[in-house]
Motif scaffolding. Structure first.
Motif, PDB file in Angstrom:
ATOM      1  N   GLU A 131       0.836  -1.308   0.004  1.00  0.00           N
ATOM      2  CA  GLU A 131      -0.067   0.009   0.110  1.00  0.00           C
ATOM      3  C   GLU A 131       0.700   1.249  -0.025  1.00  0.00           C
ATOM      4  OE1 GLU A 131      -2.162  -3.482   1.160  1.00  0.00           O
ATOM      5  OE2 GLU A 131      -0.442  -2.630   2.079  1.00  0.00           O
ATOM      6  N   ALA A 157      -1.594 -12.433  -7.611  1.00  0.00           N
ATOM      7  CA  ALA A 157      -2.196 -11.891  -6.250  1.00  0.00           C
ATOM      8  C   ALA A 157      -1.414 -10.497  -6.197  1.00  0.00           C
ATOM      9  CB  ALA A 157      -2.185 -12.902  -5.240  1.00  0.00           C
ATOM     10  N   THR A 158      -0.560 -10.505  -6.368  1.00  0.00           N
ATOM     11  CA  THR A 158       0.028  -9.036  -6.109  1.00  0.00           C
ATOM     12  C   THR A 158      -0.202  -7.958  -6.897  1.00  0.00           C
ATOM     13  OG1 THR A 158       2.189  -9.765  -5.063  1.00  0.00           O
ATOM     14  CG2 THR A 158       2.217  -7.807  -5.989  1.00  0.00           C
ATOM     15  N   ARG A 160      -3.327  -7.948  -8.494  1.00  0.00           N
ATOM     16  CA  ARG A 160      -4.728  -7.631  -8.257  1.00  0.00           C
ATOM     17  C   ARG A 160      -4.810  -6.803  -7.066  1.00  0.00           C
ATOM     18  NH1 ARG A 160      -5.103 -13.342  -9.525  1.00  0.00           N
ATOM     19  NH2 ARG A 160      -6.337 -13.753 -11.529  1.00  0.00           N
ATOM     20  N   ARG A 161      -3.849  -7.000  -5.949  1.00  0.00           N
ATOM     21  CA  ARG A 161      -4.034  -6.330  -4.903  1.00  0.00           C
ATOM     22  C   ARG A 161      -3.611  -4.798  -5.141  1.00  0.00           C
ATOM     23  NH1 ARG A 161       0.199  -8.079  -0.769  1.00  0.00           N
ATOM     24  NH2 ARG A 161      -0.516  -6.114   0.375  1.00  0.00           N
TER      25      ARG A 161
END
Length: 325
Positions: A131, A157-158, A160-161
């Motif tokens: 973030e 996954a990273t 998409r985050r």
């Protein structure tokens, strides 16, 4: 020039990777590189890829010389996050917001531009909060210093985050006939979030062209300690290069053109960025845009080079830092 969409704009379907113009592949020649850069732009290439780590800033400075008078004609992608020591392959990863802001200002100065078209995190530090990293990049977009952001060598996954925090325009990953890792979810995730997959080393660092003699690599060529180019791995991988050569001959093109043409069939969101500093290789690579592969060709080529075929890791242990973050 055929085009594809990147961050809502048309860019050339093949970009130009500029890393080798500064280091990693033996002695460089700025005059020759500048001629190749100019020729590429004249032929319609509009996406040029660099990083602050290439030549410790030299590559960005070289691109800055090329950009004078051509700024509105081309798009520049550069990167931050790999911190290296001169004279050493050793590196560490820094994704701290303060470092990102300072690195961006330094790249802007070297490139001689007011805005970076595409700014990648060269590698992600698994201990740094995603973030904070994406937030710092979003701040650069709001400040007008960066138009779009990208990530390198990340998991689905990273991606998409990150895309849930701020739009991600591109993911840069190694992708070729001997490195098909992005097919294990990254290509699909890119489609989902609207990102382009910029495929680096699409010719296997030259190996897939069949023209690399691993016994005569020039001084300073990092392939001399790359696992796929050494010892028994090199001998095993020579069969891959031979297979590419045979398939290309059957289709009336060069091995490089076959490898690039196959990548171009993997989706409209895939943009290969082959690197070269020589005009003759540039012209050969661009010839891939005229190679037509039918469904049977594509299936035969994919079957000949299944995932995991290549012998050896992609990098030495030092180079593997930050992969699949």
């Amino acid at each position: 020039m055929k085009t594809r969409k990147l961050a809502g704009e048309d860019v050339s379907a093949l970009g130009l990777g500029c890393m080798g113009m500064s280091e990693f592949y033996g002695p460089s020649d700025d005059a020759e590189s500048l001629r190749t850069l100019a020729r590429a732009a004249d032929l319609g290439v509009t996406l040029f890829d660099t990083a602050d780590a290439y030549g410790f800033g030299h590559n960005e400075t070289l691109l800055g010389r090329f950009l004078a008078g051509r700024r509105g004609q081309v798009r520049i992608a550069t990167k931050f996050g790999l911190v290296r020591k001169p004279g050493s392959y050793e590196r560490r990863i820094d994704n701290s917001p303060a470092y990102i802001r300072a690195a961006c200002e330094a790249s802007l100065r070297r490139l001689g531009v007011e805005t970076i078209d595409l700014y990648y995190a060269h590698r992600l530090d698994p201990l740094a909060p995603l973030e904070e990293t994406i937030g710092a990049l979003a701040g650069l977009v709001r400040a007008g210093k960066v138009r779009a952001i990208g990530l390198c060598e990340v998991t689905p996954a990273t991606l998409r985050r990150a895309a849930a925090i701020h739009p991600v325009a591109a993911v840069q990953s190694e992708y070729s006939l001997w490195t098909r890792d992005p097919e294990e979810g990254v290509l699909q995730a890119c489609r989902e979030v609207g990102a382009v997959l910029c495929a680096y080393s699409p010719l296997g660092r030259g190996f897939l062209t069949g023209k690399v003699d691993t016994s005569t690599l020039p001084p300073g060529d990092f392939r001399s300690f790359n696992p796929r180019f050494t010892g028994d791995n090199a001998a095993a991988n020579a069969r891959i290069a031979a297979a590419v050569t045979a398939l290309a001959a059957a289709r009336g093109c060069t091995p490089a053109q076959l490898a690039l043409a196959w990548l171009l069939t993997q989706g409209e969101h895939v943009i290969p960025i082959p690197g070269t500093r020589r005009q003759e290789r540039l012209l050969e690579n661009l010839g891939a845009l005229d190679v037509t592969l039918g469904p049977q060709d594509i299936a035969e080529i994919a079957a000949a080079f299944p995932p995991g075929l290549a012998a050896g890791e992609r990098y030495s242990p030092e180079g593997m830092k930050g992969l699949n973050a």
